[in-house]
Enzyme design. Structure first.
Site, PDB file in Angstrom:
ATOM      1  N   SER A   8      -6.924   1.545   3.741  1.00 59.40           N
ATOM      2  CA  SER A   8      -7.760   0.387   3.128  1.00 59.40           C
ATOM      3  C   SER A   8      -9.307   0.667   3.310  1.00 59.40           C
ATOM      4  O   SER A   8      -9.849   1.827   3.552  1.00 59.40           O
ATOM      5  CB  SER A   8      -7.426  -0.814   3.128  1.00 59.40           C
ATOM      6  OG  SER A   8      -7.608  -1.523   2.182  1.00 59.40           O
ATOM      7  N   ASP A  95       1.413  -0.965  -4.323  1.00 60.01           N
ATOM      8  CA  ASP A  95       0.165  -1.408  -4.037  1.00 60.01           C
ATOM      9  C   ASP A  95      -0.802  -1.861  -5.040  1.00 60.01           C
ATOM     10  O   ASP A  95      -1.070  -1.106  -5.969  1.00 60.01           O
ATOM     11  CB  ASP A  95      -0.631  -0.221  -3.082  1.00 60.01           C
ATOM     12  CG  ASP A  95      -1.777  -0.647  -2.557  1.00 60.01           C
ATOM     13  OD1 ASP A  95      -2.557  -1.947  -2.675  1.00 60.01           O
ATOM     14  OD2 ASP A  95      -2.327   0.146  -1.588  1.00 60.01           O
ATOM     15  N   HIS A 129       0.698  -2.329   0.081  1.00 60.80           N
ATOM     16  CA  HIS A 129      -0.658  -2.030   0.754  1.00 60.80           C
ATOM     17  C   HIS A 129      -0.380  -1.986   2.478  1.00 60.80           C
ATOM     18  O   HIS A 129      -0.608  -3.112   2.987  1.00 60.80           O
ATOM     19  CB  HIS A 129      -1.756  -3.031   0.364  1.00 60.80           C
ATOM     20  CG  HIS A 129      -3.065  -2.764   0.615  1.00 60.80           C
ATOM     21  ND1 HIS A 129      -3.815  -1.534   0.254  1.00 60.80           N
ATOM     22  CD2 HIS A 129      -3.847  -3.045   1.960  1.00 60.80           C
ATOM     23  CE1 HIS A 129      -5.085  -1.520   0.676  1.00 60.80           C
ATOM     24  NE2 HIS A 129      -5.011  -2.600   1.542  1.00 60.80           N
TER      25      HIS A 129
END
Length: 176
Positions: A8, A95, A129
């Site tokens: 991320s 995600d 995620h």
């Protein structure tokens, strides 16, 4: 050999460092992130095009021109320093925190910079995620702190193997 990795925002940082210091870094592993210089120093741009949506999509050609200009000015290392590097990218199919098209742009960007045989891009695994693990972390289909997902997939092992070569098999039990 120095390699960088992140998930991320950490993935974005790994990409920034890799491109800026291409002569020092031999490879990168990036999970759930987008292209280098995606936000273009603008929080509004970041929120529009670099996370859960990509509207409008970032113009990769303009990012390429920016990278070339910075390299020509000596503000980042030459982009040719990326050519032989090994890069491993992952975007989980579940995600929604980072849009698939954002990670696809990162893949396209790296494909223009490095040799094809050195680039791995996984985007078809049922991960949220999260950094997928064999057995540690929370549910693989959830996106929650600490963003480790028990997905029955050894992402760390896959990353290290791609970046550094074959690894020794993990020990059955810790010895230290």
């Amino acid at each position: 050999q120095i390699t960088v990795s992140g998930i991320s925002s950490g993935g974005y940082m790994a990409t920034q460092f890799h491109v800026a210091h291409s002569t020092l870094v031999a490879g990168a592993a990036i999970v759930a992130a987008g292209p280098w210089y995606c936000a273009q120093n603008d929080l509004g741009q970041a929120l529009k095009s670099c996370v859960d949506k990509a509207e409008p999509a970032v113009d990769l050609a303009s990012l390429q021109r920016k990278a070339e200009a910075l390299a020509d000015a000596g503000e980042i290392d030459p982009l040719t320093g990326l050519r032989a590097d090994r890069v491993w990218l992952l975007h989980g199919a579940l995600d929604t925190k980072v849009a698939a098209q954002v990670s696809n742009q990162l893949q396209a960007q790296y494909a223009s910079w490095i040799d094809a045989e050195n680039l791995v891009y996984l985007d078809d695994k049922p991960f949220n995620h999260t950094l997928p693990t064999l057995a540690a972390g929370g549910d693989c289909d959830k996106s929650e702190a600490p963003f480790l997902g028990r997905c029955h997939y050894d992402a760390a092992g896959e990353i290290l193997t791609h970046l550094l070569g074959e690894l020794k098999a993990p020990l059955a039990a810790a010895s230290g």
